[in-house]
Scaffold this motif. Structure first.
Motif, mmCIF file in Angstrom:
data_model
loop_
_atom_site.group_PDB
_atom_site.id
_atom_site.type_symbol
_atom_site.label_atom_id
_atom_site.label_comp_id
_atom_site.label_asym_id
_atom_site.label_seq_id
_atom_site.Cartn_x
_atom_site.Cartn_y
_atom_site.Cartn_z
ATOM 1 N N LYS A 66 0.845 -1.201 0.000
ATOM 2 C CA LYS A 66 0.000 0.000 0.000
ATOM 3 C C LYS A 66 0.880 1.252 0.000
ATOM 4 O O LYS A 66 0.605 2.236 -0.701
ATOM 5 C CB LYS A 66 -0.891 -0.031 1.257
ATOM 6 N N LYS A 67 1.959 1.212 0.781
ATOM 7 C CA LYS A 67 2.876 2.358 0.857
ATOM 8 C C LYS A 67 3.482 2.650 -0.518
ATOM 9 O O LYS A 67 3.601 3.802 -0.939
ATOM 10 C CB LYS A 67 3.987 2.051 1.882
ATOM 11 N N GLY A 68 3.872 1.582 -1.214
ATOM 12 C CA GLY A 68 4.474 1.746 -2.539
ATOM 13 C C GLY A 68 3.543 2.443 -3.511
ATOM 14 O O GLY A 68 3.938 3.373 -4.216
ATOM 15 N N THR A 69 2.261 2.009 -3.522
ATOM 16 C CA THR A 69 1.299 2.616 -4.454
ATOM 17 C C THR A 69 0.929 4.032 -4.019
ATOM 18 O O THR A 69 0.715 4.906 -4.856
ATOM 19 C CB THR A 69 0.029 1.745 -4.602
ATOM 20 N N GLN A 70 0.914 4.278 -2.715
ATOM 21 C CA GLN A 70 0.632 5.647 -2.231
ATOM 22 C C GLN A 70 1.732 6.613 -2.666
ATOM 23 O O GLN A 70 1.452 7.735 -3.101
ATOM 24 C CB GLN A 70 0.501 5.657 -0.703
ATOM 25 N N VAL A 71 2.982 6.165 -2.566
ATOM 26 C CA VAL A 71 4.113 7.030 -2.941
ATOM 27 C C VAL A 71 4.056 7.378 -4.431
ATOM 28 O O VAL A 71 4.234 8.542 -4.805
ATOM 29 C CB VAL A 71 5.472 6.371 -2.582
ATOM 30 N N ILE A 72 3.765 6.386 -5.282
ATOM 31 C CA ILE A 72 3.754 6.719 -6.722
ATOM 32 C C ILE A 72 2.593 7.648 -7.070
ATOM 33 O O ILE A 72 2.733 8.512 -7.939
ATOM 34 C CB ILE A 72 3.758 5.471 -7.638
ATOM 35 N N LYS A 73 1.465 7.517 -6.358
ATOM 36 C CA LYS A 73 0.345 8.436 -6.627
ATOM 37 C C LYS A 73 0.710 9.855 -6.194
ATOM 38 O O LYS A 73 0.364 10.830 -6.870
ATOM 39 C CB LYS A 73 -0.924 7.944 -5.930
#
Length: 262
Positions: free
Chosen positions: A167-174
């Motif tokens: 979840k952290k990974g996808t939040q950072v790219i957004k």
């Protein structure tokens, strides 16, 4: 001098998602597909991993040159700012490492803890000065959004956002995408989902559906690869990876999907 505008490919995302291996694999694929083009790899991550992944030995970094120029001024040998920048521009080419298929330059690791403001503003200059001499530039960016925020990546043409299945990974790219929309003049953007849990080398559809990348298209899903993990641990050169390795195939798919490769 390159008459056409260079294609500048930047790799960004949170730490620990395999950005450097992906950036290195991009360099490898570009050299294989475009042997007659001029290709530059820029290690813009203070963690300094791209040189290892490309089998390059770094002698001089951008930060070494910056420090030398500053030291010249501090010694009382003051010059006009424009003359100083001219010297720095000339010296940048001293830090270029030339190989058969591509050139390489590293930002280096500033000794002072904390702020990278000075090196980042200098890095922006370097990207501007050097990129006009190349057809393709691949930038391995530092983790997070700092370099996007400071407009270091202002003139990127193709922005690759790397995430794992977290979840952290996808939040950072957004977050990076929303900042980049304001500050970067990119033409194309896409996600490479890396180190994704798989079954027999295939990423299940259920995992793809759960991963929330917002409105950013996913260019490829790269399954977790024990062979690559071992490669990373040993600091091996990506040029030695087999052509059918998951990361090589996944990055090739991404470069094709975003219009770099045909």
């Amino acid at each position: 001098m390159n008459n056409n505008s260079p294609k500048i490919l930047a790799v960004a995302g949170k730490g620990g998602v395999g950005k450097t291996s992906i950036a290195a694999t991009m360099v490898r694929l570009l050299t294989e597909h475009f042997p007659d083009k001029k290709i530059l790899a820029i290690d813009a991550d203070p963690a300094v991993g791209l040189s290892t992944a490309l089998g390059i030995e770094v002698q001089t970094t951008i930060d070494d040159i910056r420090k030398d120029v500053i030291a010249t001024v501090e010694d009382g040998n003051s010059k006009a700012a424009i003359e100083l920048l001219g010297e720095a521009r000339y010296r940048i080419f001293d830090a270029l490492v030339e190989t058969d298929g591509f050139s390489f330059i590293a930002i280096g690791r500033p000794e002072a803890a904390g702020c990278y403001c000075k090196i980042n503003s200098y890095l922006k200059e370097v990207i501007g000065i050097l990129s006009d001499n190349f057809d393709y530039v691949v930038i391995d960016g530092e983790a997070g959004i700092e370099q996007i925020n400071r407009r270091v990546m202002e003139k990127v043409t193709h922005l690759f956002l790397i995430t794992d299945s977290s979840k952290k990974g996808t939040q950072v790219i957004k977050t990076i995408k929303s900042v980049a929309d304001e500050l970067v003049m990119y033409e194309r953007v896409g996600v490479i989902a890396n180190r994704i849990p798989s079954e027999n080398g295939v990423v299940p559809e259920a995992i793809k559906e759960i991963m929330d990348t917002g409105n950013i298209p996913v260019l490829s899903y790269i399954p977790s690869d024990l062979a690559l993990a071992e490669f990373d641990l040993k600091g091996e050169n990506v040029f030695y990876l087999p052509a059918d390795a998951a990361i090589v195939q996944g990055v090739e798919q991404a470069l094709t999907g975003i219009g770099i490769l045909k």
